[in-house]
Scaffold this motif. Sequence first.
Motif, PDB file in Angstrom:
ATOM      1  N   UNK A 140      -6.850  13.529   0.418  1.00 27.96           N
ATOM      2  CA  UNK A 140      -6.114  13.437  -0.487  1.00 27.96           C
ATOM      3  C   UNK A 140      -6.169  14.750  -1.300  1.00 27.96           C
ATOM      4  N   UNK A 141      -5.173  15.428  -1.962  1.00 27.21           N
ATOM      5  CA  UNK A 141      -4.849  16.579  -2.414  1.00 27.21           C
ATOM      6  C   UNK A 141      -5.156  16.249  -4.066  1.00 27.21           C
ATOM      7  N   UNK A 142      -5.898  16.645  -4.806  1.00 25.62           N
ATOM      8  CA  UNK A 142      -6.012  16.105  -6.114  1.00 25.62           C
ATOM      9  C   UNK A 142      -5.816  17.432  -7.072  1.00 25.62           C
ATOM     10  N   UNK A 143      -5.427  17.014  -8.319  1.00 20.96           N
ATOM     11  CA  UNK A 143      -5.294  17.990  -9.274  1.00 20.96           C
ATOM     12  C   UNK A 143      -4.112  18.960  -9.096  1.00 20.96           C
ATOM     13  N   UNK A 144      -3.022  18.205  -8.417  1.00 15.55           N
ATOM     14  CA  UNK A 144      -1.833  18.943  -8.292  1.00 15.55           C
ATOM     15  C   UNK A 144      -1.110  19.664  -9.441  1.00 15.55           C
ATOM     16  N   UNK A 145      -0.394  20.646  -9.369  1.00 17.59           N
ATOM     17  CA  UNK A 145       0.090  21.216 -10.674  1.00 17.59           C
ATOM     18  C   UNK A 145       1.519  20.272 -10.563  1.00 17.59           C
ATOM     19  N   UNK A 146       2.024  19.954 -12.004  1.00 18.22           N
ATOM     20  CA  UNK A 146       3.241  19.254 -12.482  1.00 18.22           C
ATOM     21  C   UNK A 146       3.293  17.755 -11.627  1.00 18.22           C
ATOM     22  N   UNK A 147       2.091  17.345 -11.221  1.00 21.43           N
ATOM     23  CA  UNK A 147       2.081  16.114 -10.594  1.00 21.43           C
ATOM     24  C   UNK A 147       0.810  15.099 -10.757  1.00 21.43           C
ATOM     25  N   UNK A 148       0.536  14.422 -11.668  1.00 21.20           N
ATOM     26  CA  UNK A 148      -0.568  13.514 -11.935  1.00 21.20           C
ATOM     27  C   UNK A 148      -0.377  12.503 -10.781  1.00 21.20           C
ATOM     28  N   UNK A 149      -1.151  12.727  -9.827  1.00 19.37           N
ATOM     29  CA  UNK A 149      -1.307  11.589  -8.881  1.00 19.37           C
ATOM     30  C   UNK A 149      -1.856  10.252  -9.468  1.00 19.37           C
ATOM     31  N   UNK A 150      -2.859  10.266 -10.191  1.00 26.98           N
ATOM     32  CA  UNK A 150      -3.438   8.973 -10.940  1.00 26.98           C
ATOM     33  C   UNK A 150      -2.448   8.226 -11.443  1.00 26.98           C
ATOM     34  N   UNK A 151      -1.647   8.860 -12.438  1.00 28.98           N
ATOM     35  CA  UNK A 151      -0.667   8.511 -13.240  1.00 28.98           C
ATOM     36  C   UNK A 151       0.471   7.500 -12.199  1.00 28.98           C
ATOM     37  N   UNK A 152       0.923   8.452 -11.372  1.00 24.21           N
ATOM     38  CA  UNK A 152       1.744   7.707 -10.299  1.00 24.21           C
ATOM     39  C   UNK A 152       1.247   6.551  -9.707  1.00 24.21           C
ATOM     40  N   UNK A 153       0.199   6.526  -9.200  1.00 20.39           N
ATOM     41  CA  UNK A 153      -0.459   5.316  -8.516  1.00 20.39           C
ATOM     42  C   UNK A 153      -0.466   4.165  -9.474  1.00 20.39           C
ATOM     43  N   UNK A 154      -0.888   4.398 -10.645  1.00 24.81           N
ATOM     44  CA  UNK A 154      -0.814   3.203 -11.706  1.00 24.81           C
ATOM     45  C   UNK A 154       0.331   2.758 -12.043  1.00 24.81           C
ATOM     46  N   UNK A 155       1.611   3.669 -12.283  1.00 27.02           N
ATOM     47  CA  UNK A 155       2.882   3.321 -12.514  1.00 27.02           C
ATOM     48  C   UNK A 155       3.375   2.555 -11.378  1.00 27.02           C
ATOM     49  N   UNK A 156       2.803   2.792 -10.204  1.00 26.48           N
ATOM     50  CA  UNK A 156       3.424   2.104  -8.893  1.00 26.48           C
ATOM     51  C   UNK A 156       3.031   0.726  -9.014  1.00 26.48           C
ATOM     52  N   UNK A 157       1.813   0.517  -9.568  1.00 25.79           N
ATOM     53  CA  UNK A 157       1.258  -0.724  -9.671  1.00 25.79           C
ATOM     54  C   UNK A 157       1.996  -1.461 -10.902  1.00 25.79           C
ATOM     55  N   UNK A 158       2.265  -1.095 -11.846  1.00 25.37           N
ATOM     56  CA  UNK A 158       2.938  -1.763 -13.045  1.00 25.37           C
ATOM     57  C   UNK A 158       4.375  -1.875 -12.547  1.00 25.37           C
ATOM     58  N   UNK A 159       5.038  -1.033 -11.785  1.00 17.14           N
ATOM     59  CA  UNK A 159       6.205  -1.382 -11.370  1.00 17.14           C
ATOM     60  C   UNK A 159       6.263  -2.587 -10.403  1.00 17.14           C
ATOM     61  N   UNK A 160       5.222  -2.780  -9.456  1.00 19.45           N
ATOM     62  CA  UNK A 160       5.034  -3.802  -8.686  1.00 19.45           C
ATOM     63  C   UNK A 160       5.048  -5.370  -9.484  1.00 19.45           C
ATOM     64  N   UNK A 161       4.275  -5.227 -10.363  1.00 17.83           N
ATOM     65  CA  UNK A 161       4.098  -6.392 -11.365  1.00 17.83           C
ATOM     66  C   UNK A 161       5.377  -6.668 -11.851  1.00 17.83           C
ATOM     67  N   UNK A 162       6.152  -5.488 -12.491  1.00 15.17           N
ATOM     68  CA  UNK A 162       7.543  -6.007 -13.024  1.00 15.17           C
ATOM     69  C   UNK A 162       8.421  -6.640 -12.089  1.00 15.17           C
ATOM     70  N   UNK A 163       8.448  -5.749 -10.715  1.00 10.58           N
ATOM     71  CA  UNK A 163       9.420  -6.361  -9.854  1.00 10.58           C
ATOM     72  C   UNK A 163       9.095  -7.765  -9.586  1.00 10.58           C
ATOM     73  N   UNK A 164       7.809  -8.262  -9.444  1.00  8.62           N
ATOM     74  CA  UNK A 164       7.300  -9.581  -9.275  1.00  8.62           C
ATOM     75  C   UNK A 164       7.825 -10.599 -10.494  1.00  8.62           C
ATOM     76  N   UNK A 165       8.351  -9.904 -11.470  1.00 10.31           N
ATOM     77  CA  UNK A 165       8.824 -10.785 -12.561  1.00 10.31           C
ATOM     78  C   UNK A 165       7.493 -11.430 -13.314  1.00 10.31           C
ATOM     79  N   UNK A 166       6.505 -10.625 -13.370  1.00 11.07           N
ATOM     80  CA  UNK A 166       5.420 -11.269 -14.048  1.00 11.07           C
ATOM     81  C   UNK A 166       4.874 -10.184 -15.099  1.00 11.07           C
ATOM     82  N   UNK A 167       5.572 -10.482 -16.351  1.00  8.48           N
ATOM     83  CA  UNK A 167       5.286  -9.698 -17.513  1.00  8.48           C
ATOM     84  C   UNK A 167       3.873  -9.769 -18.033  1.00  8.48           C
TER      85      UNK A 167
END
Length: 269
Positions: A140-167
């Motif tokens: 895994x490439x970490x600390x990339x410029x203009x891209x926060x991988x950690x934020x992206x991963x957690x936002x994907x999880x939030x998106x999955x929860x939202x798409x599962x219709x579980x607020x």
Amino acid sequence: GACVKCKELEVAYKLLMKLDDVDECGAGAPAYSALMLGFAREGRLIEALELLSRWEKGRGPKSSKFGVGKRGNIILRGSWKWNKVDVPPFKKRDDMGTEWHPKRTATTRMLFAALDACATNGDVKRTRKFMKRIMNWEGRVQEQKNFNEEEYLWNALVKACARSKDAMMCLNVLPEMQKAGVKPTRVTYNITLSACAKAGRPDWCRALLKRMDREKDVDRRPNEVSYTTLLVAETAAARDIAGGEFKGGLEYISSLWDKFLERNVNQDG
């Protein structure tokens, strides 16, 4: 790529399998990733993940029409009916003396494509699985410029929860995210706001907006999407369409609109 953009997924799949045939040059990871996302957008998650599996187990027997698997099972070249464990180590032959195409390592792009596929289809369990896999991957490439991988991963999880219709599950991810040392972004909040609005909970939306207002980072504060989502939720509640028992009332809607104008939030019509 052109076939995927035009939603000709069956044609794209046939082309990909043709390219990856043992007698051909082999398809690349970008082609696999593109089709994975194409399947995901159409709700075909299992087919998307099957492509990842096919990539990782390689192209099968190379020097003969048949090979032998780990359990002694005979495998026909081009059948795809083998597992990663059946593939002999690189430059080694199986017990029949057959040379195999080597196993392939999933690229970062492919793992993120799998993550996005799971999130898009509301599969929280699989989203967490790929989050963990990406976080623990040595390549895994970490600390990339203009891209926060950690934020992206957690936002994907939030998106999955939202798409599962579980607020409620979306809301529960926020403290979990902070415990992991990652601050919720405006995207995180807006996805959660949308989930709460669709669940008919304008009261949860109000609490989230207050939390966003307290953020010191201006890039995490409410924007036009945040305000519009809450306005839609409150309007639906005021009309008893959804969440009527949790409405803030007309005065709150009026004050929210005033705040919307006062802060010069972009109006999208």
